[in-house]
Design a protein around this motif. Sequence first.
Motif, PDB file in Angstrom:
ATOM      1  N   ASN A 164       1.124  -0.784  -0.327  1.00 57.85           N
ATOM      2  CA  ASN A 164      -0.226  -0.065  -0.601  1.00 57.85           C
ATOM      3  C   ASN A 164       0.890   1.599   0.134  1.00 57.85           C
ATOM      4  N   GLY A 165       2.053   1.601  -0.188  1.00 62.60           N
ATOM      5  CA  GLY A 165       2.893   2.468  -0.245  1.00 62.60           C
ATOM      6  C   GLY A 165       3.265   2.967   1.039  1.00 62.60           C
ATOM      7  N   ARG A 166       3.110   1.617   2.338  1.00 59.12           N
ATOM      8  CA  ARG A 166       3.835   2.301   3.661  1.00 59.12           C
ATOM      9  C   ARG A 166       5.328   2.168   3.534  1.00 59.12           C
ATOM     10  N   LEU A 167       6.275   2.639   4.631  1.00 59.13           N
ATOM     11  CA  LEU A 167       6.842   2.185   5.013  1.00 59.13           C
ATOM     12  C   LEU A 167       7.795   2.369   5.782  1.00 59.13           C
ATOM     13  N   VAL A 168       8.651   1.027   6.824  1.00 62.99           N
ATOM     14  CA  VAL A 168       8.363   0.404   7.492  1.00 62.99           C
ATOM     15  C   VAL A 168       9.942   0.866   8.169  1.00 62.99           C
ATOM     16  N   ALA A 169      10.427   2.140   8.373  1.00 64.05           N
ATOM     17  CA  ALA A 169      11.003   2.967   9.146  1.00 64.05           C
ATOM     18  C   ALA A 169      12.046   1.854  10.208  1.00 64.05           C
ATOM     19  N   PRO A 170      12.983   1.508  10.102  1.00 62.97           N
ATOM     20  CA  PRO A 170      13.458   1.514  11.436  1.00 62.97           C
ATOM     21  C   PRO A 170      13.630   2.465  12.457  1.00 62.97           C
ATOM     22  N   SER A 171      13.907   1.790  13.814  1.00 62.94           N
ATOM     23  CA  SER A 171      13.989   3.105  14.693  1.00 62.94           C
ATOM     24  C   SER A 171      14.963   4.383  14.839  1.00 62.94           C
ATOM     25  N   ASN A 172      16.622   3.554  14.717  1.00 64.44           N
ATOM     26  CA  ASN A 172      17.336   4.724  14.370  1.00 64.44           C
ATOM     27  C   ASN A 172      16.890   5.997  13.508  1.00 64.44           C
ATOM     28  N   MET A 173      16.145   5.386  11.956  1.00 65.99           N
ATOM     29  CA  MET A 173      15.999   6.647  10.946  1.00 65.99           C
ATOM     30  C   MET A 173      14.218   7.237  11.946  1.00 65.99           C
ATOM     31  N   VAL A 174      13.849   6.741  12.585  1.00 64.63           N
ATOM     32  CA  VAL A 174      13.002   6.993  13.669  1.00 64.63           C
ATOM     33  C   VAL A 174      12.954   8.475  14.251  1.00 64.63           C
ATOM     34  N   SER A 175      14.197   8.008  15.080  1.00 64.01           N
ATOM     35  CA  SER A 175      14.580   8.945  16.010  1.00 64.01           C
ATOM     36  C   SER A 175      15.779   9.783  15.251  1.00 64.01           C
ATOM     37  N   HIS A 176      16.217   9.789  13.784  1.00 65.70           N
ATOM     38  CA  HIS A 176      16.732  10.508  12.786  1.00 65.70           C
ATOM     39  C   HIS A 176      16.156  11.594  12.379  1.00 65.70           C
TER      40      HIS A 176
END
Length: 160
Positions: free
Chosen positions: A108-120
């Motif tokens: 559906n076009g959603r990205l699954v971002a790792p936690s270190n990317m979210v933190s960045h």
Amino acid sequence: MKGRPPSWNPFAGLYPHTWTEVIEFGSKGRLGMPAAVRRRLTWFESATAQGLLATLEPNGRAKLDAWEDHGNEVVQLVRKAIDAASSGKSDMALAALDRYLHISVEDNGRLVAPSNMVSHLDPTGTGKARVVVRDDELWLWSEIKWEAERKDRLALLHRQ
């Protein structure tokens, strides 16, 4: 560009290869890529199979590329650099771990971002990031960084 521009943005069709909007992090670091973003990127739909390469920049930004086109190449370059280094191999490996990420893309076009990317991208925990499309490139920005540079972008309109 396929589809109609969002009615909330009367300038969406002026330069069809550019787009920006705020997106929210969902559960487990998921980011829904708006349809307006997916329509502007010729490569995005094909990237769902292998995912994306995220290159974290030190300024609160991340560039996203199709893994198929860039990911394996970056892995090989980093591997060669580590193998060729006479010292500091573990530091180089840590730097690569900190800079490059493999991002999954759901159908559906959603990205699954790792936690270190979210933190960045979201260092203060607002739950938001900025998606930016420029000439077939996809970027995610820290909303804080985006807001800090807003004045400079707005000044561009007044210089003309």
